[in-house]
Design an enzyme around this catalytic site. Sequence first.
Site, PDB file in Angstrom:
ATOM      1  N   ASP A 103      16.299  25.044  -2.082  1.00 50.98           N
ATOM      2  CA  ASP A 103      16.203  25.850  -0.870  1.00 50.98           C
ATOM      3  C   ASP A 103      17.408  26.774  -0.669  1.00 50.98           C
ATOM      4  O   ASP A 103      17.263  27.897  -0.203  1.00 50.98           O
ATOM      5  CB  ASP A 103      15.990  24.945   0.344  1.00 50.98           C
ATOM      6  CG  ASP A 103      14.582  24.362   0.342  1.00 50.98           C
ATOM      7  OD1 ASP A 103      13.662  25.069  -0.110  1.00 50.98           O
ATOM      8  OD2 ASP A 103      14.401  23.217   0.771  1.00 50.98           O
ATOM      9  N   ARG A 151      10.687  29.501   2.945  1.00 51.53           N
ATOM     10  CA  ARG A 151      12.093  29.931   2.897  1.00 51.53           C
ATOM     11  C   ARG A 151      12.311  31.438   2.935  1.00 51.53           C
ATOM     12  O   ARG A 151      13.155  31.920   3.692  1.00 51.53           O
ATOM     13  CB  ARG A 151      12.804  29.324   1.682  1.00 51.53           C
ATOM     14  CG  ARG A 151      12.804  27.803   1.638  1.00 51.53           C
ATOM     15  CD  ARG A 151      13.183  27.196   2.949  1.00 51.53           C
ATOM     16  NE  ARG A 151      13.339  25.744   2.879  1.00 51.53           N
ATOM     17  CZ  ARG A 151      13.456  24.977   3.944  1.00 51.53           C
ATOM     18  NH1 ARG A 151      13.412  25.507   5.164  1.00 51.53           N
ATOM     19  NH2 ARG A 151      13.601  23.676   3.820  1.00 51.53           N
ATOM     20  N   SER A 195      14.237  12.345   3.698  1.00 52.65           N
ATOM     21  CA  SER A 195      14.478  13.738   4.065  1.00 52.65           C
ATOM     22  C   SER A 195      13.126  14.444   4.066  1.00 52.65           C
ATOM     23  O   SER A 195      12.391  14.403   3.088  1.00 52.65           O
ATOM     24  CB  SER A 195      15.416  14.389   3.045  1.00 52.65           C
ATOM     25  OG  SER A 195      15.187  15.791   3.034  1.00 52.65           O
TER      26      SER A 195
HETATM   27  N1  ARG Z   1      11.151  19.909  -3.709  1.00 55.12           N
HETATM   28  C1  ARG Z   1      10.600  20.839  -2.784  1.00 55.12           C
HETATM   29  C2  ARG Z   1      10.975  22.249  -3.110  1.00 55.12           C
HETATM   30  O1  ARG Z   1      11.914  22.462  -3.829  1.00 55.12           O
HETATM   31  C3  ARG Z   1      10.945  20.514  -1.348  1.00 55.12           C
HETATM   32  C4  ARG Z   1      12.407  20.618  -1.002  1.00 55.12           C
HETATM   33  C5  ARG Z   1      12.760  20.103   0.404  1.00 55.12           C
HETATM   34  N2  ARG Z   1      12.394  18.735   0.541  1.00 55.12           N
HETATM   35  C6  ARG Z   1      12.752  17.930   1.535  1.00 55.12           C
HETATM   36  N3  ARG Z   1      12.226  16.732   1.541  1.00 55.12           N
HETATM   37  N4  ARG Z   1      13.560  18.300   2.489  1.00 55.12           N
HETATM   38  O2  ARG Z   1      10.330  23.173  -2.651  1.00 55.12           O
END
Ligand code: ARG
Length: 393
Positions: A125, A96, A177
């Site tokens: 995120d 990110r 997801s």
């Molecule tokens: N829980 C993880 C994090 O906060 C991944 C977040 C995104 N997960 C997803 N399946 N799109 O870094």
Amino acid sequence: MKKVVLAYSGGLDTSCIVRWLRDRGFEVICFVADLGQGLGTGEDLEAIEARALAAGACKIYIRDLQEEFINDFILPSLKAGAIYEGKYLLATALGRPLIAKYLVQIAHKEKADAVAHGCTGKGNDQVRFEVTVGILDPRLEIIAPVREWEFKSREEEIEYAQAHNIPIDVTKKKPYSIDRNIWGISIEAGVLEDIEKEPPEDAYLMTKNPSQMTTYPRYVELYFEKGVPKKLDGKTYKLKTLISHLNEIAGAHGVGRADLVENRLVGIKSREIYEAPAATVLHCAHKELESVVFDRELAHFKEGISQKYAELVYYGLWYSPLKEALDGFVDITQKKVSGSIRLKLFKGNCVAVGRKSAHSLYKKELSTYGKEDTFNQKLSEGFIRIWGMPYKR
Ligand code: ARG
């Protein structure tokens, strides 16, 4: 007209966002970061570009950031031993700040007023993107359409996309997801939300089912120089190739799965499953090598650093003073982290079975119970007396 740079994935959400932003008077520039999520062939990239333009974007940037991701984000976190809540190797979280950095860079180049992303208002995120953008350029406006738009379901988004002729593959049912890059996959939602239930096999994409595995283990040998992986099975590779190979090899043995009910930054507990074959093997080998070359005080102290480092990455504080200071500490610890570790990959497990280093602090003549023993056992008596003295009544 105001200009906005959008972190674009090519999926349904961000495609709808392009149109949604345009309807609110923005000129939309899309940015696709290739972090090794498997964007595929030139044709796939052309399809993404066509979709962005059809949705109403005026321009699209597609950048292969894998080298930078590996050298400047993955590698420092590997050296730091950063693992969140004992299981998560941070693949998504590490990507990110890098994506945010380029959003800001492109915004400057394009003289844009704002940046946008497709994160929901419930996750980590959004925090990582926005905190990073805020650090790099606090004057940029940040727009998070998913937090405020009218759509309440995927079906409504599909309707919107179809009504606006945005080419979307709706035949693909999306049970989960997923966020993917070269360091691993994060998978959540759907049936995974029931934390009482084991994840179905179809949730896993990078790893084979460990219980349907061959009866033969695979041994791998990793050679590190100052904490940096250099060789796999005696052959020198560029890091990107080494990681890709390891993803294949370890994934084929079911190594790298994790199932975690984690504490999100926004206060929610969520269940996510992770696959990170190469990252699992590399963290395991790196830690094993440290156990051989670190003295006790350094080894124990660094455990705390690893945990703090993981928290900072998870919390979106990559570009923070503490994280920079910890990098300084970690780099000094890595001076002697050179040598080879042999690991056994077998039915989902990754276990170190052999170690070799010119800086090894292991002295067999001291630890042995054989006749080559040079340890003076008589000295222990005095040592124990003084060590235990403060506790004697
Ligand atoms: N829980 C993880 C994090 O906060 C991944 C977040 C995104 N997960 C997803 N399946 N799109 O870094």
